[in-house]
Scaffold this motif. Structure first.
Motif, PDB file in Angstrom:
ATOM      1  N   MET A  12      50.165  38.056  36.168  1.00  8.68           N
ATOM      2  CA  MET A  12      48.907  38.260  35.455  1.00  8.68           C
ATOM      3  C   MET A  12      48.624  39.754  35.252  1.00  8.68           C
TER       4      MET A  12
ATOM      5  N   LEU C  28      37.450  35.484  41.864  1.00  9.69           N
ATOM      6  CA  LEU C  28      37.174  36.295  40.681  1.00  9.69           C
ATOM      7  C   LEU C  28      38.473  36.808  40.060  1.00  9.69           C
ATOM      8  N   LYS C  29      39.478  37.038  40.907  1.00  7.52           N
ATOM      9  CA  LYS C  29      40.805  37.404  40.412  1.00  7.52           C
ATOM     10  C   LYS C  29      41.377  36.243  39.611  1.00  7.52           C
ATOM     11  N   ASP C  32      39.639  35.971  36.331  1.00  6.61           N
ATOM     12  CA  ASP C  32      40.181  36.968  35.414  1.00  6.61           C
ATOM     13  C   ASP C  32      41.516  36.497  34.855  1.00  6.61           C
ATOM     14  N   ALA C  33      42.380  35.961  35.729  1.00  2.00           N
ATOM     15  CA  ALA C  33      43.671  35.440  35.269  1.00  2.00           C
ATOM     16  C   ALA C  33      43.444  34.319  34.257  1.00  2.00           C
ATOM     17  N   HIS C  36      42.480  35.691  30.841  1.00  2.00           N
ATOM     18  CA  HIS C  36      43.669  36.125  30.089  1.00  2.00           C
ATOM     19  C   HIS C  36      44.455  34.921  29.584  1.00  2.00           C
ATOM     20  N   HIS C  37      44.666  33.956  30.493  1.00  2.00           N
ATOM     21  CA  HIS C  37      45.431  32.746  30.179  1.00  2.00           C
ATOM     22  C   HIS C  37      44.788  32.008  29.002  1.00  2.00           C
TER      23      HIS C  37
ATOM     24  N   PHE D  24      38.520  44.791  38.182  1.00  2.00           N
ATOM     25  CA  PHE D  24      37.164  44.549  38.675  1.00  2.00           C
ATOM     26  C   PHE D  24      37.047  43.753  39.972  1.00  2.00           C
ATOM     27  N   PRO D  25      37.944  42.787  40.263  1.00  2.00           N
ATOM     28  CA  PRO D  25      37.752  42.108  41.556  1.00  2.00           C
ATOM     29  C   PRO D  25      37.813  43.075  42.746  1.00  2.00           C
TER      30      PRO D  25
END
Lengths: 139, 139, 139, 139
Positions: A12, C28-29, C32-33, C36-37, D24-25
């Motif tokens: 990612m 939260l990571k 975020d992934a 994007h996905h 950001f995380p």
């Protein structure tokens, strides 16, 4: 002989650094995940169950040796092929080969041991001999 | 002879795993931070400046070898002593000794190289000979 | 109307903290992934390509609001359902619903914007109006 | 009235993403660290001690709301100013203001609760009323 189990990783954006390539500790995080995944696929229960049956709370690392051949970037799918290279009395050596299709990106061994809480001081941990049933499941 | 630069880490709750000890890839993240910190303290500018002056965009890892002797947990302060063990033509070996006071927790070497964007393909990277001025600043 | 795209996460030992549950920044990571996905599955090229075609280098976060209902632990599979709740002129709001089967574990919105390098200072970034073709691909 | 405690962060290369700014995380990881640091500085013992004295094993997040105003990059020093905005019966709201000198980079609240292992099922967790002595120490 050891089973070989493959763990899949989708890289990612946030796994990459300002150079646009995977920040290397993430490779080691994925190897750790692949080490856990290996034991699960071999039929070992999760550590929270192993704690009850064998007292085992984890399999911490004693040594890691890894060579990095090619960088990876986000959007790519990687395959980590994990096996046990050697069982010793209290330690074992896991081999992780990280591939992107046919290319080997990095390759490393982890020397690990199974630990229980220390009988005299539960804030400490203690290595134990590798259980027979664990070895059997992974072969 | 290399300078030795110490990087301080305060271990946080979130750095630890369900066994209550530091999740090992965090040690490697801190060694990476200490590697960067070493060069900054030796007087090297950040990579975003080095890119303009030397074309250098990073110093990726080629190989890592680390032994783990003692676990650490949250609330503890660690000191990482970082130096350059050897300069070769295109690679250098950094030594990181992670201590908690007098105890050595883990110790490892990183083999690294300085890279630029590849002249023929800016999505790739390319090793360069270690710049003289970089070596001088670190000695 | 927005597409809804599901991103799958397998929770690993190292994602969990000493309480044995997922360390929350990992949620939260993964959001975020999943963000994007979502765009990749809608047909947007990766940012390294978008930089060439639209100058877009990322879609940083302006605001995040997340509620956590249930913890998760290692060995579990989670599904993140991601969609765009609202397109405004320069910002858009993405909704992420993190589920474990039928249970909702956490739910949050991210306010994001597409950015380019600032024309006057390439070390800074600049919001741009949301491109028409991006909106169309996601609907 | 709450104490205000400052937590210092040095942004490292590996904290940043391919856009060259903090992923950001990591801000939320640092807010979590600052939340723990706040309680330690107020005089609370670590959770491994609180488990023995109060049964408390952590203070998980129920809700997070954060606004991001300015990016940060590696080589920068940030200061997180943390306080308790409100104590309710079983939850409390912590405010984190992340600054770089005089600039506010991001600002957010965390709604948290103290938890013990569930009396009926130790694999689950349970919210408890906020202990009087905890509130007193933080004021």
């Amino acid at each position: 002989m050891s089973k070989i189990v493959t763990y899949e990783v989708n890289v990612m954006f946030g796994d990459c650094d300002p150079a646009g390539i995977v920040f290397f500790p993430n490779f080691l995080k994925w190897m750790d995940a692949s080490s856990h995944h290996f034991f699960v696929k071999c039929g070992l229960p999760p550590f929270r169950t192993l704690e009850k049956t064998h007292g085992i709370i984890g399999h911490p690392l004693l040594e890691i040796n890894t060579r990095f051949f090619r960088p990876a970037t986000y959007g790519e799918s990687l395959q980590i092929q994990t096996s046990v290279q050697e069982w010793r009395e209290k330690v074992f050596i896991q081999l992780h080969v990280v591939k992107r299709g046919h290319d080997i990106l990095c390759e490393g061994t982890e020397t690990r041991t199974f630990v229980t809480k220390h009988p005299d001081d539960p804030t400490k941990i203690k290595s134990i001999p590798i259980p027979e049933d664990v070895m059997r499941l992974c072969s």
